[in-house]
Scaffold this active site. Structure first.
Site, short mmCIF file in Angstrom:
data_model
loop_
_atom_site.label_atom_id
_atom_site.label_comp_id
_atom_site.label_asym_id
_atom_site.label_seq_id
_atom_site.Cartn_x
_atom_site.Cartn_y
_atom_site.Cartn_z
N CYS A 2 0.87 -1.19 0.00
CA CYS A 2 0.00 0.00 0.00
C CYS A 2 0.90 1.23 0.00
CB CYS A 2 -0.87 0.03 1.26
SG CYS A 2 -1.84 -1.46 1.48
N ARG A 27 1.61 1.62 -5.97
CA ARG A 27 1.74 0.69 -4.83
C ARG A 27 0.39 0.08 -4.45
NH1 ARG A 27 6.36 0.77 -2.01
NH2 ARG A 27 5.30 -0.13 -0.23
N TRP A 74 -3.80 -1.60 -1.29
CA TRP A 74 -3.77 -2.81 -2.12
C TRP A 74 -4.23 -3.91 -1.18
CZ3 TRP A 74 -3.21 -3.92 -7.18
CH2 TRP A 74 -3.02 -5.26 -7.53
N ASN A 98 0.82 -0.16 6.26
CA ASN A 98 1.19 -1.01 5.13
C ASN A 98 1.89 -2.22 5.71
OD1 ASN A 98 1.86 -2.08 2.62
ND2 ASN A 98 3.78 -0.94 2.53
N GLY A 99 1.40 -3.41 5.40
CA GLY A 99 2.04 -4.63 5.91
C GLY A 99 0.98 -5.66 6.25
N GLU A 482 9.24 -20.87 -18.74
CA GLU A 482 9.04 -19.48 -18.31
C GLU A 482 10.18 -18.59 -18.81
OE1 GLU A 482 6.76 -17.75 -17.38
OE2 GLU A 482 7.64 -15.98 -16.46
N LYS A 486 9.64 -15.27 -21.05
CA LYS A 486 10.19 -13.96 -20.63
C LYS A 486 11.00 -13.35 -21.77
CE LYS A 486 8.29 -12.83 -17.84
NZ LYS A 486 7.30 -13.82 -17.68
N GLU A 489 8.85 -12.34 -24.89
CA GLU A 489 7.86 -11.26 -24.74
C GLU A 489 8.49 -9.90 -24.47
OE1 GLU A 489 5.04 -11.40 -21.53
OE2 GLU A 489 6.38 -12.56 -20.28
N HIS A 505 14.35 -35.75 -29.90
CA HIS A 505 13.09 -35.98 -30.65
C HIS A 505 12.79 -34.83 -31.60
CE1 HIS A 505 12.44 -39.46 -28.10
NE2 HIS A 505 12.81 -38.70 -27.08
N LYS A 605 -1.26 -6.15 -20.00
CA LYS A 605 -0.98 -6.76 -18.69
C LYS A 605 -2.04 -7.80 -18.35
CE LYS A 605 1.07 -7.63 -14.91
NZ LYS A 605 2.28 -8.47 -14.97
C1 AGP Z 1 3.42 -13.15 -18.37
O1 AGP Z 1 4.72 -12.56 -18.45
C2 AGP Z 1 2.49 -12.62 -19.43
N1 AGP Z 1 2.32 -11.23 -19.25
C3 AGP Z 1 1.22 -13.43 -19.60
O2 AGP Z 1 1.61 -14.68 -20.08
C4 AGP Z 1 0.36 -13.67 -18.35
O3 AGP Z 1 1.02 -14.56 -17.47
C5 AGP Z 1 -0.95 -14.32 -18.80
O4 AGP Z 1 -1.62 -13.40 -19.65
C6 AGP Z 1 -1.86 -14.70 -17.64
O5 AGP Z 1 -2.22 -13.56 -16.94
P1 AGP Z 1 -2.94 -13.76 -15.50
O6 AGP Z 1 -1.97 -14.43 -14.62
O7 AGP Z 1 -3.27 -12.36 -15.05
O8 AGP Z 1 -4.17 -14.60 -15.71
#
Ligand code: AGP
Length: 610
Positions: A2, A27, A74, A98-99, A482, A486, A489, A505, A605
């Site tokens: 927060c 925050r 938050w 906050n905490g 992952e 990363k 993207e 394979h 996002k």
């Molecule tokens: C992760 O780096 C991406 N931005 C994307 O794959 C994300 O994880 C995915 O859209 C799922 O989002 P969510 O966890 O909010 O459901």
């Protein structure tokens, strides 16, 4: 996470507080509030929603106030609402916090027994009533000291009392608090951006310290009341840098926040560190439900799906029941069959991903109990699921998920231990050992983050490559996936994650001179098999970037072109640690390529549409 700000001085406090809260919205922003000292009274205004909502509510505020505290929330305990918004009040005492207070339930019961009336669902309110209780015969400073002695957990607190106009008392433990010193005025806040427009003279408070603010200045004390001499530093950041805490990007800041976010995700979830018993109420589940569980279905998208894959491995390992993991956009259209005595788990940082919500609703329509592992209190997934476990990463601003991912893994680890105990697959000693392993993660992450400069150097040498392969086995396979996501993207380089055992394979056809392959391989029971994969790649000219544990460094150097080491730790928590160099490698490659790593092209996002 927060945002807090306090001001006392010669200027009108309300606009300073509102402006400061706006600069802290990154925050947390699901509710907000302000308390202003107006003559002998303290007025409180709070609202659900953003700061702008609070600002509009103050349009009729005609009072004059030179001392005030404000908060942007938050939510961690209690949904976003006016009642749960800060500041909280107990008679003439108001506070912002906050905490996370771990023992708030027992304190709340004790205070209710003493006649204190609670009006919110938050953990914070107990602090307010504790200060009130002790302020009957003590100053605000002494009353806050007494209150702090009763609480366990993390806190950054700012408090005011109607009996002490012009004064703000603050204290911190495991939650950031900085003081600002102006000319005839002073500030306290969660973060520098809140008051940077007014002063660049900053005092960073440490755990166990208190501050007493008045227009004359700030006195710093220990929790025992002893004066403390503190150094004042002059900040030369601009406002944009300050929001990122001095980091160049939110993504880097959030990578470095992970020790805190995993610690916050664990806090309050253990009934006993000694026995490793998990607080199932935090999952919204009962022991009986877990005991009869015969299958878990995990559904998510993107990074969250990678966390789900880790969940499969760890739940099957600790609880010995089958786990099915599915990408939400596939699950929802394949006519899934959910059996009785199964649990559907959605994993979603935002709680608003369309495919994940649809999958969760499909499971509910079939009568399956649903648990959501989610980072946003009040989000759709968390409201619609039968049970919810909140990761406590705070707002994740960078589009590329980092701290939410490791918090999701921690959540799944905790769940797997709880399920293992309920199913009898884990005895008390086994569960305790696994939890004690988990409690070392924050420190291990701190140590791992020290390798950032070295990882940046490797990224500089590799950033011009046009394709990468990421390999891992077992618990490191989701981390390889992952790492590839990363990289692709945020740097737009083609990157593919693969189970190392799959190389023969097909993927080995990709390898030619200098082809970069990132391999996640700590020295565990599968290491020798990964070494074979590495040798097959090197014999064809591939470049190996090996992420392994510290004590394996010498051997790794003999089979790799680059070695990134992480601290030695048990196999089952290693994935939480190896995720960090993956994130840093991708971040730095993206930066060297001049990419907008916080807001990569084409991405949002939260994918709230199909
Ligand atoms: C992760 O780096 C991406 N931005 C994307 O794959 C994300 O994880 C995915 O859209 C799922 O989002 P969510 O966890 O909010 O459901």
């Amino acid at each position: 996470m927060c945002g807090i700000i306090g001001y006392t001085g010669g200027e009108e406090a309300v606009p300073i507080i509102i402006d400061g809260l706006k600069r802290l919205e990154y925050r947390g922003y699901d509710s907000a509030g302000i308390a202003c000292q107006c003559d002998a009274k303290v007025e409180v205004r709070r609202c659900k929603g953003k700061i702008s909502e609070l600002d509009s509510q103050l349009s009729d505020f005609s009072g004059s106030s030179s001392t005030a505290i404000g908060h942007t929330r938050w939510a961690t305990h209690g949904k976003p609402s006016e009642e749960n918004a800060h500041p909280h009040r107990s008679d003439g005492i108001v506070i912002v916090h906050n905490g996370i207070i771990e023992n708030y339930i027992e304190l709340k019961q004790q205070l209710e027994g003493e006649g204190y009336v609670f009006t919110s669902e938050t953990d914070t309110e107990v602090i307010c009533h504790l200060i009130k209780k002790h302020s009957e015969d003590k100053s605000l400073t002494e009353a806050l000291m007494e209150a702090i002695r009763s609480v366990r957990g993390a806190y950054a607190i700012a408090a005011m009392s109607e009996k002490e106009p012009g004064r703000i008392v603050a204290a911190r433990k495991d939650s950031p608090l900085v003081a600002g010193i102006g000319d005839g005025e002073c500030f306290v806040a969660s973060d520098i951006p809140a008051f940077l427009a007014h002063t660049r003279k900053v005092v960073f408070m440490e755990d166990g310290e208190m501050a007493v603010l008045s227009p004359e200045g700030i006195e710093f004390l220990s929790l025992e009341g002893k004066p403390i001499q503190k150094e004042t530093v002059t900040i030369d950041w601009n406002a944009a840098m300050a929001e990122k805490g001095g980091y160049r990007h939110f993504m880097l800041k959030e990578i470095f926040e992970q020790p805190r976010s995993v610690a916050d995700t664990i806090t309050g979830r253990l009934l006993s560190h000694r026995t490793g018993e998990i607080n199932l109420e935090e999952f919204g589940l009962e022991d009986q439900q877990l005991r009869t569980l015969e299958k878990v279905t995990i559904v998510a998208c993107g990074t969250s799906w990678h966390a789900g894959l880790f969940g499969k491995y760890i739940i099957e390992r600790f609880a010995r029941i089958p786990v099915e993991v599915d990408i939400a956009s596939e699950f929802r259209y394949r006519g899934p069959i959910l059996q009785d005595n199964s649990l559907f788990v959605s994993i979603t940082q935002s709680g608003e991903t369309a495919d994940t919500l649809a999958a969760q609703r499909l499971a509910q329509a079939q009568g399956t109990k649903t648990l959501s592992i989610c980072n946003v209190v009040g989000s759709t997934a968390s409201r619609e699921a039968d049970a919810v476990f909140f990761t406590r990463s705070g707002p994740e601003i960078g589009v590329a998920s980092t701290k939410a991912f490791t918090a999701q893994i921690v959540a799944l680890y905790l769940f797997s231990v709880a399920l293992g105990r309920a199913k009898g697959a884990l005895d008390e000693d086994g569960a305790r050992d696994l939890i004690n392993d988990l409690l070392t993660v924050a420190d291990l992450m701190e140590q791992t983050l020290l390798s950032d400069p070295e990882i940046k150097g490797i990224a500089k040498e590799l950033h011009k490559n046009k394709a990468f392969l990421f390999l891992g086995r077992s618990l490191q396979f989701p981390i390889a996936l992952e790492g590839a996501l990363k990289l692709k993207e945020i740097s737009y380089i083609h990157a593919e994650g693969y189970a190392a055992g799959e190389m023969k394979h097909g993927p080995i056809a990709l390898i030619d001179d200098g082809y970069p392959v990132v391999v996640c391989a700590p020295k565990d029971d599968l290491y020798e098999k990964v070494v074979s994969n590495i040798q097959e790649i090197r014999s064809r000219g591939g470049t190996i970037i090996l992420i392994t544990n510290e004590s394996n460094k010498a051997h790794a150097a003999g089979i790799s072109d680059y070695v990134i080491t992480v601290p030695d730790c048990p196999t089952h928590i290693m994935p939480i640690i190896t995720a960090v160099p993956m994130q840093l490698l991708s971040y730095h490659i993206g930066v060297f390529l001049g990419c907008d790593v916080d807001q990569p092209r084409n991405l949002a996002k939260s994918v709230t549409v199909e």
